[in-house]
Motif scaffolding. Structure first.
Motif: not given
Length: 357
Positions: A262-266, A280-283, A286-295
């Motif tokens: 879902e990110h647009s860069d590295f 969480a992932t940092g890209n 300029k976004t931090t994305r938060i995920y739930d491992i169950r979904y």
């Protein structure tokens, strides 16, 4: 490159970190300098177009940024922290509230906030360092009474922190031309024993046994690996790198479990919440994305930065907060309950990393 290191301590605070700058005596106001500096950095980083189109990114969540969770009591370091690589910002660690480890030139130093003093812990250019192992430190980690530093050509140096009479150990993870150590994670593994998990530009993550210093396991990926974070249950691992993809893999075999793109860069940072449910992932987008491992197919929250890429991520030990650091000027502290509120530490300077205790 000089930089500033920040250790977050739990005290209520003001929104702006003033840094002792006397704005009254300067020809510009803080607000004017902030706007000029931000515009210059965005132009330098090639992000001007992104800034112009930020209103076209509906997935970025609008949250409050005026909360006051943390503050800085004082900063008494005599040395300015150093960055070995402009993209790598994992050069600050805290093993307790009175033991902060940071990079200064070719050494790792320990700062005691209680004593307001610092001392050298490891120097890769001292007389007892083998000439073949003198290197530029690109990443470091301190945990489990171990300090581990990685170099720009696959080198490493490590020592125990509970026995300063013990020698510094030197080694190498790879002879590959792109063997720079991008990230280090020290933790107990699923099969027992303390391991240093080293993420490298040669598209591999290696597990090093800290008793024998032998590489016990190597997992290959389809991209240069910038960060590998082991889940608290030790069974799975989140991996990001020079790709838009985030991979969740088996920590022993490397077999793929989930993949999200879902990110647009590295990406340069990832981490798990203490309960192992959120990651969480940092890209560089300029976004931090938060995920739930169950979904894990889609991000629960997409959090926007101000100046640049998200280079460092840390959940607090109790999981209440997520800290995200940009390369300059801004550290975001998110309330993880709903990700609707945050505090922004607003200052001026390169950021070498964030530590927690």
């Amino acid at each position: 490159m000089n930089a500033r290191a920040f250790l977050l301590s739990k005290h209520f605070a003001t929104t702006h970190f003033q840094q002792g700058i006397d704005w009254e005596s300067r020809p510009v106001t803080r607000k004017m300098w902030r706007e000029k500096r931000l515009a210059s950095y965005l132009l330098f980083a090639g992000l001007g177009l992104w800034l112009e189109k930020k209103n076209e990114k509906p997935d970025i969540k609008k949250i409050s940024s005026d909360q006051q969770y943390y503050s800085f009591k004082y900063a008494k370091l005599n040395e300015r922290c150093n960055i070995g690589h402009f993209q790598l910002r994992n050069l600050l660690w805290a093993t307790s509230k009175n033991n902060v480890y940071y990079m200064y030139e070719d050494s790792v130093r320990q700062w005691s906030p209680q004593l307001c003093s610092s001392r050298e812990i490891l120097n890769v250019r001292t007389a007892n360092a083998p000439q073949s192992r003198i290197f530029t430190i690109s990443s470091m980690a301190c945990a489990e009474n171990i300090l581990f530093t990685g170099g720009s050509k696959g080198e490493f140096a490590c020592r125990r922190l509970d026995d300063m009479t013990a020698p510094v150990h030197y080694g190498i993870t790879t002879e590959h031309i792109n063997g720079i150590s991008n990230h280090i994670h020290i933790t107990e593994s699923l099969i027992g024993g303390i391991k240093a998990i080293v993420s490298s530009n040669d598209m591999k993550t290696r597990f090093i046994n800290m008793d024998t210093l032998a590489i016990e396991n190597t997992i290959s990926f389809p991209f240069p690996v910038n960060c590998s974070s082991l889940c608290p249950d030790k069974r799975i691992m989140c991996v990001v790198g020079d790709a838009t993809e985030t991979m969740i893999v088996d920590s022993t075999t490397g077999a793929g479990i989930h993949s999200v793109d879902e990110h647009s860069d590295f990406s340069f940072a990832c981490c798990w919440s203490p309960n192992g449910i959120m990651f969480a992932t940092g890209n560089q987008d300029k976004t931090t994305r938060i995920y739930d491992i169950r979904y894990p197919s889609h991000a629960l929250h997409v959090l926007g930065g101000k100046a640049g890429a998200i280079r460092s991520l840390q959940f607090s030990n109790d999981g209440r907060f997520l800290v995200a650091a940009e390369p300059i000027d801004f550290v975001h502290i998110y309330d993880t309950k709903l990700f609707e509120n945050s505090q922004v530490i607003d200052m001026f300077g390169e950021i070498t990393g964030v530590g927690k205790w």
